[in-house]
Design an enzyme around this catalytic site. Structure first.
Site, mmCIF file in Angstrom:
data_model
loop_
_atom_site.group_PDB
_atom_site.id
_atom_site.type_symbol
_atom_site.label_atom_id
_atom_site.label_comp_id
_atom_site.label_asym_id
_atom_site.label_seq_id
_atom_site.Cartn_x
_atom_site.Cartn_y
_atom_site.Cartn_z
ATOM 1 N N CYS A 127 0.828 -1.224 0.000
ATOM 2 C CA CYS A 127 0.000 0.000 0.000
ATOM 3 C C CYS A 127 0.860 1.270 0.000
ATOM 4 O O CYS A 127 0.343 2.369 -0.182
ATOM 5 C CB CYS A 127 -0.936 0.001 1.192
ATOM 6 N N HIS A 268 -3.155 7.172 1.608
ATOM 7 C CA HIS A 268 -3.621 5.826 1.263
ATOM 8 C C HIS A 268 -4.973 5.599 1.931
ATOM 9 O O HIS A 268 -5.161 5.896 3.111
ATOM 10 C CB HIS A 268 -2.602 4.795 1.746
ATOM 11 N N ASN A 298 -10.278 -0.208 0.146
ATOM 12 C CA ASN A 298 -8.810 -0.142 0.110
ATOM 13 C C ASN A 298 -8.310 -0.807 -1.177
ATOM 14 O O ASN A 298 -8.415 -2.018 -1.333
ATOM 15 C CB ASN A 298 -8.275 -0.864 1.350
HETATM 16 O O1 UT7 Z 1 -3.825 -1.050 3.580
HETATM 17 C C1 UT7 Z 1 -3.047 -1.645 4.537
HETATM 18 C C2 UT7 Z 1 -3.221 -1.000 5.835
HETATM 19 N N1 UT7 Z 1 -4.338 -1.582 6.545
HETATM 20 C C3 UT7 Z 1 -4.937 -0.887 7.479
HETATM 21 O O2 UT7 Z 1 -4.616 0.237 7.711
HETATM 22 C C4 UT7 Z 1 -5.993 -1.562 8.330
HETATM 23 C C5 UT7 Z 1 -5.876 -1.089 9.746
HETATM 24 N N2 UT7 Z 1 -6.885 -1.680 10.637
HETATM 25 C C6 UT7 Z 1 -8.188 -1.316 10.574
HETATM 26 O O3 UT7 Z 1 -8.581 -0.510 9.768
HETATM 27 C C7 UT7 Z 1 -9.117 -1.911 11.603
HETATM 28 O O4 UT7 Z 1 -8.380 -2.575 12.600
HETATM 29 C C8 UT7 Z 1 -10.176 -2.896 10.987
HETATM 30 C C9 UT7 Z 1 -11.189 -2.129 10.182
HETATM 31 C C10 UT7 Z 1 -9.462 -3.930 10.144
HETATM 32 C C11 UT7 Z 1 -10.915 -3.621 12.130
HETATM 33 O O5 UT7 Z 1 -11.540 -2.667 12.977
HETATM 34 P P1 UT7 Z 1 -11.387 -2.775 14.544
HETATM 35 O O6 UT7 Z 1 -12.192 -1.678 15.123
HETATM 36 O O7 UT7 Z 1 -9.912 -2.786 14.861
HETATM 37 O O8 UT7 Z 1 -12.079 -4.161 14.849
HETATM 38 P P2 UT7 Z 1 -11.452 -5.430 15.603
HETATM 39 O O9 UT7 Z 1 -10.489 -6.140 14.735
HETATM 40 O O10 UT7 Z 1 -11.005 -5.000 16.966
HETATM 41 O O11 UT7 Z 1 -12.723 -6.337 15.790
HETATM 42 C C12 UT7 Z 1 -13.804 -5.939 16.658
HETATM 43 C C13 UT7 Z 1 -14.898 -6.988 16.569
HETATM 44 C C14 UT7 Z 1 -14.400 -8.415 16.723
HETATM 45 O O12 UT7 Z 1 -15.402 -9.130 17.418
HETATM 46 P P3 UT7 Z 1 -15.214 -9.512 18.970
HETATM 47 O O13 UT7 Z 1 -13.969 -10.336 19.020
HETATM 48 O O14 UT7 Z 1 -15.077 -8.201 19.675
HETATM 49 O O15 UT7 Z 1 -16.471 -10.257 19.274
HETATM 50 C C15 UT7 Z 1 -14.323 -8.940 15.317
HETATM 51 O O16 UT7 Z 1 -14.495 -10.335 15.236
HETATM 52 O O17 UT7 Z 1 -15.511 -6.936 15.272
HETATM 53 C C16 UT7 Z 1 -15.509 -8.244 14.683
HETATM 54 N N3 UT7 Z 1 -15.383 -8.092 13.249
HETATM 55 C C17 UT7 Z 1 -16.430 -7.938 12.437
HETATM 56 N N4 UT7 Z 1 -17.757 -7.891 12.675
HETATM 57 C C18 UT7 Z 1 -18.568 -7.707 11.620
HETATM 58 C C19 UT7 Z 1 -14.243 -8.053 12.513
HETATM 59 N N5 UT7 Z 1 -14.551 -7.870 11.212
HETATM 60 C C20 UT7 Z 1 -15.904 -7.801 11.147
HETATM 61 C C21 UT7 Z 1 -16.798 -7.611 10.085
HETATM 62 N N6 UT7 Z 1 -18.127 -7.569 10.372
HETATM 63 N N7 UT7 Z 1 -16.401 -7.459 8.806
#
Ligand code: UT7
Length: 343
Positions: A127, A268, A298
């Site tokens: 990226c 990005h 993305n």
């Molecule tokens: O381009 C390369 C660079 N990449 C990035 O910059 C990505 C950086 N990271 C992010 O943007 C965020 O961390 C994400 C959008 C990927 C995830 O958001 P988050 O607020 O960090 O969520 P999380 O991973 O802490 O997950 C929170 C909850 C989890 O459930 P529990 O364990 O709390 O019950 C996940 O299982 O959300 C759940 N979850 C989802 N729920 C519904 C994860 N993905 C999904 C989904 N739909 N798609």
């Protein structure tokens, strides 16, 4: 006496040449899938995706479409905007992590464009690829080696994500963007900074997995395949909101500028919350922050030029505007370029 062709080599004592960005273009698949559509085959919801990322839909390449096709279309539009012909181009640089040929895909684009004079090669920095490519291209121009360069950022990550993994598949989309960089009387690349940290490599991967095969006793090789994208979202999020403001400040320092001198923040496109957090840290108001996340998600190396193109074509980004651009992602790698748009 040694005679060097003007486009091929720098003469001793030659002046540092300036660089200007004089054209842009973009291309994305017609097919799009909204969050509601995603929730039909993976456990997610529009509410979760939109509130956590800002993404509403993403464009996905159909089986008959190609990275070469999107990249060539974006490049053609950028060359036309710069009032050049494909045969004027000296170098085509393709930033991608999803090549259609591991030996390199840029040459296929060169052929498709009819850019017969251009040398072409791929550059991989995930990226951050567009930013790393921009700085690489600038070195060829500044040293007087090449005068007209097409830099393309293009990725088709839909072919490489696990469509059963809701933590990653909802984030990515496909597309391509391109810019033309030209030798210029004044250098519009005002400052840059790049960084890498391989110790965090495992946080974001599209890794090769060897399957050991014994050809003959004592001679084993590791033919294999690539695993789908895996990401530790929280770690990458933390890395981005900490490192990206830092690197933009470093690039601004090299440019002798302050965040308040910026007309645009063109980052990005990974997550709207990252864009908002970085802008807040730098005291940049939301109206100066370019975002196309809602429409494209993305698109990796494509995301910055894909976001730039409509802003230029619709007259919001104008010649003379000062832009801070920043990329970040797998590697881990991150970087920022401060440039003035246009010639
Ligand atoms: O381009 C390369 C660079 N990449 C990035 O910059 C990505 C950086 N990271 C992010 O943007 C965020 O961390 C994400 C959008 C990927 C995830 O958001 P988050 O607020 O960090 O969520 P999380 O991973 O802490 O997950 C929170 C909850 C989890 O459930 P529990 O364990 O709390 O019950 C996940 O299982 O959300 C759940 N979850 C989802 N729920 C519904 C994860 N993905 C999904 C989904 N739909 N798609």
């Amino acid at each position: 006496m040694l005679q060097l062709d003007q486009t091929l080599g720098q003469r001793p004592g030659q002046q540092w040449v300036g660089m200007a960005m004089t054209g842009c273009g973009s291309s994305a698949p017609a097919l799009s899938l909204d969050n509601e559509g995603m929730s039909q085959f993976v456990e997610t919801s529009d509410e979760w995706i939109a509130s956590r990322t800002g993404i509403r839909r993403r464009h996905l390449a159909a089986p008959h479409e190609s990275l070469v096709g999107f990249a060539s279309e974006a490049a053609r539009a950028a060359i036309a905007m710069a009032n050049l012909q494909p045969t004027d181009i000296d170098l085509i640089l393709l930033a991608t992590s999803t090549p259609e040929d591991l030996f390199g895909t840029a040459c296929q684009i060169q052929a498709k464009l009819g850019a017969s004079r251009a040398v072409a090669f791929d550059l991989t920095a995930a990226c951050s690829g567009f930013i790393f490519g921009l700085v690489t291209a600038a070195q060829f121009i500044r040293t007087g080696v090449y005068r007209n360069i097409v830099l393309i950022g293009a990725d088709v990550l839909s072919r490489w994500v696990d469509w059963g993994d809701r933590r990653t598949c909802v984030l990515f989309g496909d597309g391509a963007g391109a810019v033309v960089l030209q030798a210029s009387d004044r250098d519009r690349l005002l400052g840059f900074a790049l960084q890498s940290d391989g110790t965090q490599n495992s946080d974001l991967n599209l890794a090769y997995q060897p399957h050991p095969t014994e050809l003959t006793p004592g001679v084993s090789i590791g033919q294999g395949s690539f695993a789908p994208v895996t990401m530790n979202g929280q770690e990458v999020y933390r890395f981005a909101v900490r490192r990206v403001p830092e690197i933009i400040e470093k690039a601004l320092f090299h440019a002798g500028l302050d965040a308040k001198d910026l007309d645009w923040l063109l980052m990005h496109q990974a997550n709207q919350r990252i864009l908002d957090a970085v802008a807040k840290r730098l005291n940049i108001p939301p109206e100066k922050v370019v975002s196309n996340l809602a429409e494209y998600g993305n698109t990796s190396a494509a995301s910055i030029p894909l976001a730039l193109d409509p802003e230029v074509r619709q007259g919001r980004i104008k010649p003379g505007d000062i832009i801070a651009s920043a990329g970040f992602g797998a590697g881990l790698s991150w970087g920022s370029v401060i440039f003035e748009w246009g010639s």
